[in-house]
Design a protein around this motif. Structure first.
Motif, mmCIF file in Angstrom:
data_model
loop_
_atom_site.group_PDB
_atom_site.id
_atom_site.type_symbol
_atom_site.label_atom_id
_atom_site.label_comp_id
_atom_site.label_asym_id
_atom_site.label_seq_id
_atom_site.Cartn_x
_atom_site.Cartn_y
_atom_site.Cartn_z
ATOM 1 N N GLY A 166 0.561 -1.124 0.006
ATOM 2 C CA GLY A 166 -0.019 -0.123 -0.076
ATOM 3 C C GLY A 166 0.823 1.394 0.006
ATOM 4 N N ASP A 167 0.294 2.351 0.871
ATOM 5 C CA ASP A 167 0.890 3.560 0.625
ATOM 6 C C ASP A 167 2.520 3.546 0.919
ATOM 7 N N VAL A 168 2.570 3.065 2.183
ATOM 8 C CA VAL A 168 3.959 3.129 2.718
ATOM 9 C C VAL A 168 4.951 2.253 1.731
ATOM 10 N N GLN A 169 4.674 1.190 1.226
ATOM 11 C CA GLN A 169 5.712 0.543 0.187
ATOM 12 C C GLN A 169 5.777 1.465 -0.905
ATOM 13 N N LEU A 170 4.701 1.893 -1.553
ATOM 14 C CA LEU A 170 4.667 2.839 -2.577
ATOM 15 C C LEU A 170 5.544 4.144 -2.311
ATOM 16 N N THR A 171 5.230 4.937 -1.432
ATOM 17 C CA THR A 171 6.050 6.114 -1.064
ATOM 18 C C THR A 171 7.650 5.747 -0.904
#
Length: 296
Positions: A166-171
């Motif tokens: 999710g968000d953390v991995q993509l960021t």
């Protein structure tokens, strides 16, 4: 003056942690720039390796901290960053607690144990306090953990990623120059399916995948010495690696000692440096070091 993250944490008990207006016109939100964010280096860090599982409960954090300690024991200046905002594990694994001090340039100073520097949200909040934040707050905290820590010069920084894609991995994959990623999975079908999704994510964002580590690959009977693959046939994870063109970096057995070492805050590489399990961790670290050009 303390970093913004500290003031954010002080608002955990408040019903309006983002500080949004309670009445009147909605806040003005800056227009997002087109395209992907520009990648940047983490200051004073030469190599950055992400450890990911895409699924919880497979021993990812335990493996990440043992690999980081293996690098440190080989003389590399090593750090580990716990990027799991909601369920940080590194403080327990390294037997560390307490709020980090601030450097002269107003950045967080890592806590250290066993020759390994570390930073985690777990150092910034009470152990029993949940992080009840929405995405905007999580991303703000993550940015500060990534770029407002004074590592003091590292050869390698290990990122312990949270489960999921999710968000953390993509960021992290879109904003940080990663030397590569390591996938962790058990031989169980459910874990392998999620691991495949993790592989697809890293490839979509052009992050090199260094290989896969099979955790809890088999239980070694203390009586007969036989190997029992309680999470599925040993060949299953090798087949998955073949289908996805992955290198199998190592197979870590299911051993109660690894869990006991983790629970008491003295990971296996430190607790039993000459044991078979530590040898496997060290071998994986050596292979990863060669792949990313870490040097001797």
């Amino acid at each position: 003056m303390k970093p913004r993250l500290f003031s954010t944490l002080r608002c955990l008990h408040h019903e309006n942690p983002l500080g949004l207006p309670r009445s009147g016109a909605p806040p003005q939100i800056p227009r997002m720039q087109r395209g992907l964010p520009q990648k940047r280096d983490i200051k004073d860090v030469k190599k950055v390796v992400a450890v990911s599982s895409a699924k919880g409960g497979v021993g990812k954090s335990t493996i990440a901290v043992n690999l980081a300690l293996s690098f440190a024991r080989r003389g590399h200046r090593t750090g580990i960053l716990d990027t799991d905002i909601f369920g940080p594990s590194i403080p327990t694994l390294l037997n560390l607690s307490g709020e980090p001090r601030l450097s002269n340039n107003n950045q967080l100073l890592p806590l250290s144990n066993y020759g390994l520097k570390s930073m985690s949200m777990g150092y910034l909040i009470p152990e029993a306090s949940p992080v009840a934040w929405r995405g905007l707050m999580v991303m703000k905290a993550l940015q500060q953990l990534l770029h407002e820590v004074d590592w003091g010069g590292l050869d390698i920084l290990v990122l312990d990623l949270p489960p999921g894609t999710g968000d953390v991995q993509l960021t992290i994959t879109q904003q940080v120059h990663l030397s590569g990623a390591i996938i962790i999975s058990t031989p169980q079908d459910l874990s392998l399916k999620d691991a495949t999704k993790g592989v697809a994510l890293f490839r979509k964002v052009n992050v090199p995948i260094l290989g896969l580590v099979s955790n809890m690959s088999s239980f070694v009977c203390p009586g007969c010495g036989g190997k029992h693959p309680i999470f599925g046939p040993l060949g299953k994870i090798r087949e998955m690696c073949g289908r996805n063109d992955l290198t199998l970096l190592g197979e870590i057995p299911l051993h109660p000692k690894i869990c006991e070492d983790a629970d008491r805050g003295k990971p296996t590489v430190v607790a039993d440096p000459d044991g078979e399990e530590a040898r496997i961790f060290n071998s994986i670290a050596d292979t990863v070091g060669e792949l990313i050009g870490l040097g001797k």
